[in-house]
Scaffold this motif. Structure first.
Motif, mmCIF file in Angstrom:
data_model
loop_
_atom_site.group_PDB
_atom_site.id
_atom_site.type_symbol
_atom_site.label_atom_id
_atom_site.label_comp_id
_atom_site.label_asym_id
_atom_site.label_seq_id
_atom_site.Cartn_x
_atom_site.Cartn_y
_atom_site.Cartn_z
ATOM 1 N N GLU A 150 6.815 69.450 109.184
ATOM 2 C CA GLU A 150 6.315 70.075 107.964
ATOM 3 C C GLU A 150 7.054 69.546 106.742
ATOM 4 O O GLU A 150 6.440 69.255 105.708
ATOM 5 N N ARG A 151 8.364 69.388 106.839
ATOM 6 C CA ARG A 151 9.134 68.858 105.712
ATOM 7 C C ARG A 151 8.703 67.426 105.386
ATOM 8 O O ARG A 151 8.610 67.028 104.227
ATOM 9 N N LYS A 177 5.126 67.513 103.795
ATOM 10 C CA LYS A 177 5.081 68.185 102.497
ATOM 11 C C LYS A 177 5.157 67.180 101.358
ATOM 12 O O LYS A 177 4.553 67.374 100.297
#
Length: 465
Positions: free
Chosen positions: A187-188, A191
């Protein structure tokens, strides 16, 4: 008389290894995809590294190739690609699932350049790639848990080269298989990778896998209005027991999605949107969960009244008490009979099924049926033939009259079949009401369309030229 020889494992084993080997060698010499399968099997006998090396050579050649593939070689090219996928899925996966998934993702990543090299009008090439994508979750599930975190890097790479949704589809399917720490790291990474729709979809799959509904909703809200799927968000909120929020999402206007027109829609000049009835069903279930059964039932009835779709009506009837259903069914049928949308009404009665009411509707509107809406009339005519031959005849006459009036020579074969059906049905009709009987109808046809020799030549009644 000698018995027919059939292929079976036992029969082939009985041939002996040397004879089988010769047959395989002969076929491999003439059949390139089969030869690759044999080479893969031979490599498999040496272990996972040997199979992986064989696949790597094929993938490297595929990754470097830029020449156009001639259309006459499309079938062989598709078979060659399929053989590579089969080698990965069967031979390599049996020895080492992690190596197999890595190679399968490499193969999928070649789709953009391959699609540019060939006119895949048959869909064969795309089918191979979609089958490869569908195989990825099963292979990943066989990997040891501690190895799955290593999939993030190749999955992110696949997203970067994805042109047809293949990479995104695989990433979404594999997200539930990844450990929590890997999902958080992914997710990081994503993003900062942009807000294109495929990336957002994968991030939503990550949020789903982590059980983070609020993050899923925040991502949904970031999408353009026409890309949002409010019903999907509402379903998730409903499942989580967040009823007020679920109702709010369910009632949001759906700006995107697709519309379609079935035969009855075309006849009535309208367009259907699948999510409309889905929204009614979901909103009604939410209202019931909130304790507002009256509003839920009113919503279902209104949807039925507006669309004449049996789905909302069946859901409405299912929620009634034991002694209420008969009266409500009668009210619903009366509403359908009175509807000005005669094609929708006919489809409703034919599909419920209430063929007696369908026949009654046909007779009541005998002069209104238009044969150009053959999809809406042909099926119902067939259903009415046995018990309601006069109603079936009205529909078949409408179909035949339209074909001849418009001179649709490509449909003359259908018209001839309709005329034959009308002849057979006439034997079972004693009361023609206000309609001409079959003999009079046939005479009118010959008078009006007697010069359409292409049609009459297909019938038993061939007028003289």
């Amino acid at each position: 008389m000698a018995r027919k020889t059939s292929l079976s494992l036992e029969a082939l084993v009985g041939l002996g290894s040397e004879k089988l080997a010769q047959i395989i060698l002969d076929e491999a010499t003439a059949n390139a995809p089969f030869r690759k399968k044999v080479n893969a099997a031979l490599a498999g006998a040496k272990g996972a590294d040997a199979v992986a090396a064989l696949i790597d050579r094929r993938l490297a050649a595929l990754e470097k190739a830029r020449a156009m593939v001639a259309w006459e070689k499309e079938k062989d090219f598709a078979a060659d690609l399929a053989a590579t996928v089969e080698t990965i899925v069967k031979e390599l996966a049996a020895a080492d699932a992690a190596l197999a998934v890595e190679r399968l993702l490499r193969f999928i990543d070649t789709h953009a350049t391959v699609f540019e090299r060939i006119d895949d009008s048959s869909g064969r090439i795309q089918d191979v790639y979609w089958r490869a994508a569908q195989a990825a979750p099963d292979l990943a599930a066989k990997m040891p848990d501690d190895q799955r975190a290593g999939l993030i890097k190749p999955l992110t790479k696949s997203l970067g080269v994805d042109t047809h949704g293949l990479g995104a589809g695989v990433a979404i399917a594999l997200a539930p298989l990844l450990p929590e720490a890997a999902l958080a790291a992914w997710e990081r990474t994503l993003k900062g990778a942009g807000d294109d729709d495929r990336t957002v979809s994968v991030r939503q799959a990550i949020a789903d896998a982590r059980g983070d509904l609020d993050h899923f909703l925040a991502l949904e809200a970031q999408r353009p209005d026409w890309r949002q799927e409010p019903l999907r968000a509402a379903e998730k909120l409903f499942a989580a027991g967040r009823l007020d929020e679920a109702l709010s999402w369910a009632r949001r206007e759906h700006r995107g999605g697709f519309a379609y027109a079935i035969e009855t829609d075309i006849a009535e000049g309208r367009i259907s949107r699948p999510h409309d009835l889905q929204r009614v069903d979901l909103e009604a279930r939410i209202l019931e969960a909130q304790g507002d059964r009256k509003a839920a039932q009113a919503l279902r009835w209104q949807a039925f009244e507006t669309t004449l779709n049996p789905g909302p009506l069946r859901a409405y009837l299912k929620k009634l008490g034991d002694f209420e259903e008969d009266d409500e069914v009668a009210r619903a049928f009366a509403h359908v009979e009175a509807s000005p949308n005669i094609y929708l009404a006919l489809a409703f009665f034919a599909g419920w099924p209430r063929l007696d009411l369908a026949a009654k509707l046909v007779l009541a509107h005998a002069g209104r049926w238009e044969g150009r809406h053959y999809g809406a009339l042909g099926t119902t005519g067939g259903a009415l033939e046995e018990a309601h031959p006069l109603a079936a005849s009205i529909l078949y006459r409408a179909l035949l009259d339209d074909i001849l009036a418009r001179g649709k020579s490509q449909a003359y074969g259908h018209g001839a079949r309709y005329l034959a059906k009308l002849g057979m049905l006439s034997a079972n009709i004693s009361d023609w009401r206000t309609l001409d009987d079959h003999i009079a109808y046939g005479q009118t046809l010959r008078k009006t369309h007697g010069r359409k020799f292409g049609f009459w030549s297909l019938t038993e009644a061939k007028p003289k030229r």
